[in-house]
Design a protein around this motif. Structure first.
Motif, PDB file in Angstrom:
ATOM      1  N   PRO A 552       0.820  -1.214   0.000  1.00  0.00           N
ATOM      2  CA  PRO A 552       0.000   0.000   0.000  1.00  0.00           C
ATOM      3  C   PRO A 552       0.853   1.263   0.000  1.00  0.00           C
ATOM      4  O   PRO A 552       2.013   1.251   0.385  1.00  0.00           O
ATOM      5  N   SER A 553       0.247   2.372  -0.440  1.00  0.00           N
ATOM      6  CA  SER A 553       0.891   3.671  -0.296  1.00  0.00           C
ATOM      7  C   SER A 553       0.802   4.081   1.177  1.00  0.00           C
ATOM      8  O   SER A 553      -0.216   3.878   1.825  1.00  0.00           O
ATOM      9  N   LEU A 554       1.881   4.666   1.682  1.00  0.00           N
ATOM     10  CA  LEU A 554       1.942   5.019   3.099  1.00  0.00           C
ATOM     11  C   LEU A 554       2.159   6.520   3.254  1.00  0.00           C
ATOM     12  O   LEU A 554       3.006   7.114   2.576  1.00  0.00           O
ATOM     13  N   GLY A 555       1.383   7.123   4.163  1.00  0.00           N
ATOM     14  CA  GLY A 555       1.651   8.496   4.553  1.00  0.00           C
ATOM     15  C   GLY A 555       2.768   8.512   5.583  1.00  0.00           C
ATOM     16  O   GLY A 555       2.656   7.908   6.652  1.00  0.00           O
ATOM     17  N   VAL A 556       3.878   9.135   5.257  1.00  0.00           N
ATOM     18  CA  VAL A 556       5.057   9.142   6.130  1.00  0.00           C
ATOM     19  C   VAL A 556       5.381  10.578   6.514  1.00  0.00           C
ATOM     20  O   VAL A 556       5.333  11.488   5.680  1.00  0.00           O
ATOM     21  N   SER A 557       5.692  10.787   7.778  1.00  0.00           N
ATOM     22  CA  SER A 557       6.127  12.106   8.244  1.00  0.00           C
ATOM     23  C   SER A 557       7.428  11.935   9.027  1.00  0.00           C
ATOM     24  O   SER A 557       7.887  10.824   9.285  1.00  0.00           O
ATOM     25  N   CYS A 558       8.003  13.058   9.416  1.00  0.00           N
ATOM     26  CA  CYS A 558       9.248  12.996  10.173  1.00  0.00           C
ATOM     27  C   CYS A 558       9.328  14.190  11.118  1.00  0.00           C
ATOM     28  O   CYS A 558       8.549  15.149  11.020  1.00  0.00           O
ATOM     29  N   THR A 559      10.252  14.111  12.035  1.00  0.00           N
ATOM     30  CA  THR A 559      10.556  15.196  12.966  1.00  0.00           C
ATOM     31  C   THR A 559      12.016  15.578  12.761  1.00  0.00           C
ATOM     32  O   THR A 559      12.860  14.707  12.526  1.00  0.00           O
ATOM     33  N   VAL A 560      12.313  16.893  12.832  1.00  0.00           N
ATOM     34  CA  VAL A 560      13.641  17.389  12.482  1.00  0.00           C
ATOM     35  C   VAL A 560      14.190  18.255  13.611  1.00  0.00           C
ATOM     36  O   VAL A 560      13.514  19.173  14.081  1.00  0.00           O
ATOM     37  N   GLY A 561      15.413  17.973  14.033  1.00  0.00           N
ATOM     38  CA  GLY A 561      16.160  18.845  14.940  1.00  0.00           C
ATOM     39  C   GLY A 561      17.102  19.711  14.130  1.00  0.00           C
ATOM     40  O   GLY A 561      17.804  19.213  13.249  1.00  0.00           O
TER      41      GLY A 561
END
Length: 636
Positions: A552-561
């Motif tokens: 499946p297509s996945l919604g991916v996010s991230c956190t950045v310092g």
């Protein structure tokens, strides 16, 4: 060159296009548009590297004249020199002059890297004496205080001893590897920083792996090799897959069949799609030989169709083992493989080496080679006379005997032949993450001083110039692995790195820092642009779902310092490893605030490196409350 570096990244229509033909069409259309001189230089440079990287350097070569590289564009200049002088003997003086010029520009690490590159090419061409001279010069170019770069050059020299030397030099190389490993083990016992400890641990595992390969392939000591491979296989790392296959073969060779079966089971579970096909095939061959050792008569299909680009020393080892097999068909296949290897690769290198050797030891080896060839020629003449008097069966026997004699020559000649493919694999493993194809910690450590030197030079011209440090962590990555499997997680990591790479410039350093963490060092015109780049990169990740092959297509996010250099005031040195630790604190603050955001740390009252070290001991919120730091936050 500063104007070129200041240009925005190339558009996605070019950078994200998988087709080479489509990318070249985009470049041609772009060049007929009215564009600035800096943009025209960059686009023509991109055209050049498209041809070079697709092994069509002759088509790109005219750009070295029509669009000559700028003085500070060391990589472009080096690539043009390689096209103009493909022979390392001719290339040497030009690379030497470029390395000296790089050092004058304050690029000491780049100068050392150029000489390392030249040394490998000289080694590949069989000019061992010149290769070691280049290594000596690379060591002299390492800047004072760069112990990490010095250690890397020394490790390359140790690998060259193993790859190019006779048995005594193999042992010298092993001693150097052992000394480097023991030094890193002492540093690991004292290190406190998580990033430093991870890098030291990776260095130790790589050295263990290389020691095992030396014992197995070059000294025929599987028992000693197994002790090193066993330590590498105990935890996840970049070298574990090959170590497991080698360990299975070594265990079977010394009769420890249960242990060999356990390793073979591990190998089936740990195979990676990111492994190069040539590596995957010869590792499969070693596993098949291990199974045949335990169950005589089993087929070894991968051993009988080794790829042409299989490393020479691996071909030599495997063909020797096949030729010694009791099965007549396998023995003949091994002998034929040895004859082909000698005719197509080793004999031309032996002849080339004759005119290039410089040391007394090399001359002595060549004399011994000549004596052996004379002896073999005499034996072949005698056998030819015997064949004229013998039956057809005797003729077949003579062919087999001739191949055995060629094997004897290979056993002597292999002491000094250039084993370039394995050396290239070692070099690749030491600087590139095999999954994402991004750089690794070693890659960053060899280049971070160059970026800090650039920052000093740029600020002398423009005091607003800055460097941005960004630490990315994929949100809920463990949940992705648990729900969809590690194969999907690996695809997410690869796509994540590719999206970041396409949104950046060639001058930006992007490396896999560990696990799902990616570290970026980017050149900025102004420190205030630091947050804008963070916003743009966060959008590049979350703007559309990740397409997963077969899933499946996945919604991916991230956190950045995030933080900007210079971080400490005045002329204070910027301790980049400690500052990465500060971005790590910012990243975890972003996680605590709900993820899918960036958090930038600003310096209010941290005066020097000692104060920074004390600040890192406290939670970020405490430092903000105490007025030492300030944070800004943005989300997508």
């Amino acid at each position: 060159m500063d104007q070129v570096r200041a240009l925005p990244p190339l558009p996605a229509a070019y950078s994200e296009e998988p087709s080479l033909a489509a990318r070249l069409t985009w470049v041609q259309l772009r060049l007929i548009e009215p564009i600035s001189a800096a943009e025209r230089y960059r686009v023509q440079r991109a055209w050049f590297f498209e041809h070079v990287e697709s092994h069509r350097g002759n088509l790109g070569r005219p750009f070295c004249t029509s669009n000559p590289p700028l003085r500070e564009d060391i990589n472009y200049r080096a690539a043009c020199l390689k096209l103009e002088h493909p022979n390392p003997e001719q290339l040497g003086p030009h690379f030497l002059a470029l390395a000296r010029e790089a050092k004058e520009l304050g690029e000491g690490p780049s100068a050392a890297a150029l000489m390392q590159d030249l040394a490998w090419m000289q080694s590949e061409a069989g000019d061992v004496g010149a290769a070691f001279a280049s290594y000596e010069l690379a060591l002299s170019y390492v800047p004072q205080g760069r112990g990490d770069l010095l250690a890397n050059v020394m490790l390359d020299t140790a690998t060259a001893y193993i790859v190019n030397g006779d048995e005594s030099y193999v042992h010298k190389g092993l001693n150097l590897l052992r000394g480097a490993r023991e030094q890193r083990e002492r540093l690991l016992a004292e290190a406190q920083d998580r990033a430093v400890r991870a890098q030291l641990r990776d260095d130790i595992l790589l050295t263990r792996h290389n020691e095992g390969v030396a014992y197995l392939l070059h000294l025929d000591n599987p028992e000693q090799a197994l002790t090193h491979f066993d330590l590498v296989t105990r935890e996840p790392n970049s070298y574990r897959e090959s170590a497991i296959s080698f360990a299975a073969f070594a265990a079977a060779e010394i009769g420890q069949f249960e242990r060999a079966r356990a390793y073979l089971n591990q190998a089936e579970r740990s195979r990676s799609e990111a492994t190069a096909p040539v590596v995957d095939q010869y590792l499969a061959c070693y596993r098949q030989l291990a199974r045949r050792r335990m169950q005589p008569g089993l087929a070894v299909p991968d051993c009988l169709r080794l790829r042409a680009d299989t490393p020479s020393e691996v071909q030599l080892d495997l063909y020797k083992r096949l030729s010694a097999n009791e099965d007549a068909a396998l023995s003949l296949a091994g002998l034929k493989g040895l004859a082909k290897l000698f005719t197509e690769k080793l004999e031309p290198q032996l002849r080339s080496r004759g005119s290039q050797a410089a040391s007394n030891a090399e001359l002595m080896r060549l004399q011994r080679e000549s004596e052996l060839k004379s002896l073999v020629l005499k034996q072949q003449t005698d056998l030819q006379r015997e064949r004229e008097r013998a039956t057809q069966q005797q003729r077949n026997y003579f062919i087999a005997l001739s191949l055995v004699l060629l094997l004897a020559i290979l056993l002597i000649g292999s002491r000094w032949l250039s084993k370039k493919k394995l050396a290239e694999q070692f070099e690749h493993l030491s600087q590139i993450d095999t999954l994402t194809q991004l750089g690794n910690r070693r890659f960053l450590e060899q280049r971070i001083e160059r970026e800090l030197s650039y920052l000093q030079r740029a600020r002398r011209k423009d005091e607003d110039a800055a460097l941005g440090i960004y630490l990315f962590d994929i949100d809920h990555f463990k949940a992705i692995n648990d729900q969809h499997g590690h194969a999907v997680g690996d695809q997410v990591l690869v796509t994540f790195g590719r999206r970041l790479r396409h949104a950046l410039r060639d001058t930006d350093l992007l490396v896999r820092w560990g696990g799902e963490e990616i570290l970026l060092v980017a050149r900025l015109d102004h420190a205030e642009h630091c947050s804008a780049l963070a916003e743009r990169l966060l959008h590049a990740i979350v703007h559309s779902p990740f397409d997963i092959e077969g899933g499946p297509s996945l919604g991916v996010s991230c956190t950045v310092g995030v933080l900007a250099l210079p971080f400490l005031p005045g002329e204070e040195a910027q301790p980049w490893a400690a500052l990465v630790g500060l971005t790590d604190l910012a990243l975890y603050e972003g996680k605590a605030q709900g993820r899918r955001r960036w958090v930038q740390v600003h310096n209010l009252n941290v005066e020097d490196a000692e104060a920074l070290a004390l600040t890192l001991r406290d939670p970020l919120r405490d430092s903000v409350a105490a007025g030492r730091l300030r944070i800004t936050v943005g989300s997508a």
